[in-house]
Design a protein around this motif. Structure first.
Motif, PDB file in Angstrom:
ATOM      1  N   GLU A 148       0.829  -1.203   0.000  1.00 45.50           N
ATOM      2  CA  GLU A 148       0.000   0.000   0.000  1.00 45.50           C
ATOM      3  C   GLU A 148       0.866   1.257   0.000  1.00 45.50           C
ATOM      4  N   LEU A 149       1.929   1.251   0.782  1.00 46.96           N
ATOM      5  CA  LEU A 149       2.820   2.415   0.835  1.00 46.96           C
ATOM      6  C   LEU A 149       3.448   2.678  -0.531  1.00 46.96           C
ATOM      7  N   ILE A 150       3.885   1.637  -1.200  1.00 48.10           N
ATOM      8  CA  ILE A 150       4.474   1.793  -2.533  1.00 48.10           C
ATOM      9  C   ILE A 150       3.426   2.322  -3.512  1.00 48.10           C
ATOM     10  N   GLY A 151       2.208   1.783  -3.443  1.00 49.45           N
ATOM     11  CA  GLY A 151       1.128   2.243  -4.314  1.00 49.45           C
ATOM     12  C   GLY A 151       0.807   3.712  -4.098  1.00 49.45           C
ATOM     13  N   ARG A 152       0.768   4.132  -2.842  1.00 46.63           N
ATOM     14  CA  ARG A 152       0.495   5.539  -2.537  1.00 46.63           C
ATOM     15  C   ARG A 152       1.602   6.440  -3.077  1.00 46.63           C
ATOM     16  N   GLN A 208       3.627   5.836  -5.578  1.00 54.87           N
ATOM     17  CA  GLN A 208       3.531   5.871  -7.042  1.00 54.87           C
ATOM     18  C   GLN A 208       2.405   6.811  -7.478  1.00 54.87           C
ATOM     19  N   GLN A 209       1.301   6.785  -6.779  1.00 55.95           N
ATOM     20  CA  GLN A 209       0.180   7.656  -7.115  1.00 55.95           C
ATOM     21  C   GLN A 209       0.558   9.123  -6.901  1.00 55.95           C
ATOM     22  N   ARG A 210       1.259   9.415  -5.797  1.00 54.78           N
ATOM     23  CA  ARG A 210       1.718  10.786  -5.543  1.00 54.78           C
ATOM     24  C   ARG A 210       2.623  11.278  -6.672  1.00 54.78           C
ATOM     25  N   ARG A 211       3.558  10.441  -7.073  1.00 55.57           N
ATOM     26  CA  ARG A 211       4.484  10.825  -8.154  1.00 55.57           C
ATOM     27  C   ARG A 211       3.739  11.057  -9.463  1.00 55.57           C
ATOM     28  N   LEU A 212       2.757  10.221  -9.743  1.00 58.55           N
ATOM     29  CA  LEU A 212       1.988  10.365 -10.968  1.00 58.55           C
ATOM     30  C   LEU A 212       1.216  11.684 -10.975  1.00 58.55           C
TER      31      LEU A 212
END
Length: 187
Positions: free
Chosen positions: A116-120, A122-126
């Protein structure tokens, strides 16, 4: 209420004891007497030791008020036991114990796991890349309104433009952001 009181005669200390011989009862005999009274008073086995402790504590704290001329020590202790048991039963009517399974008591770890932390992140960077793809005016307007949470009226005042123009520019900036996000999602 007299019929509900157990007689202290069944206690090992009751055989002709007087205040002078009351000290000759062993602690074990006193505890067994108290537990027997509690059993006869209808106290469940699981609560008897706790109530026995309450009775003995009450007897200890009121020992200075004990008058050997009024009652034998066993009768005095029996009265305390009846009083404590009566209050126990009275509280029992209001007690709401809910027994839970051990699995119900397990506390779930609410922290996000690594995935979940990695997904969040990645979403922030996007989202940051989409914001960076906006023009400078649109980017400034989006950041001030949605990140810094400044009102549209305040932004209009800062820019020195009419409020309606600021709303129009904001709507255009949001549309440009949505278009960039749509293009980024189709890649």
């Amino acid at each position: 209420m007299r019929g509900s009181r157990p007689s202290p005669r069944g206690s090992p200390c009751a055989t002709g004891s007087s205040p002078a011989t009351a000290g000759s009862c062993s602690r074990t005999e006193v505890v067994h007497s108290v537990l027997g009274w509690l059993r006869r008073l209808g106290v469940p086995r699981c609560d008897r030791l706790d109530l026995a402790q309450d009775i003995l504590l009450s007897a200890f704290t009121s020992l200075s008020r004990y008058d050997p001329g009024r009652a034998a020590p066993e009768r005095w202790m029996n009265r305390i036991a009846v009083h404590v048991a009566a209050h126990y039963h009275q509280r029992g009517r209001h007690r709401r114990e809910v027994l839970l399974e051990a699995s119900d008591l397990a506390v779930a770890d609410e922290r996000p796991d690594a995935e979940e932390l990695i997904g969040r992140e990645q979403q922030r960077r996007l989202v940051r890349s989409w914001i960076q793809a906006l023009g400078p005016e649109d980017r400034a307007l989006i950041l001030e309104r949605h990140i810094e949470e400044i009102s549209v009226a305040e932004i209009a005042r800062r820019l020195g433009i009419p409020l309606s123009t600021t709303y129009k520019r904001h709507a255009c900036a949001v549309a440009a952001f949505a278009e960039i996000a749509r293009k980024g999602a189709t890649r």
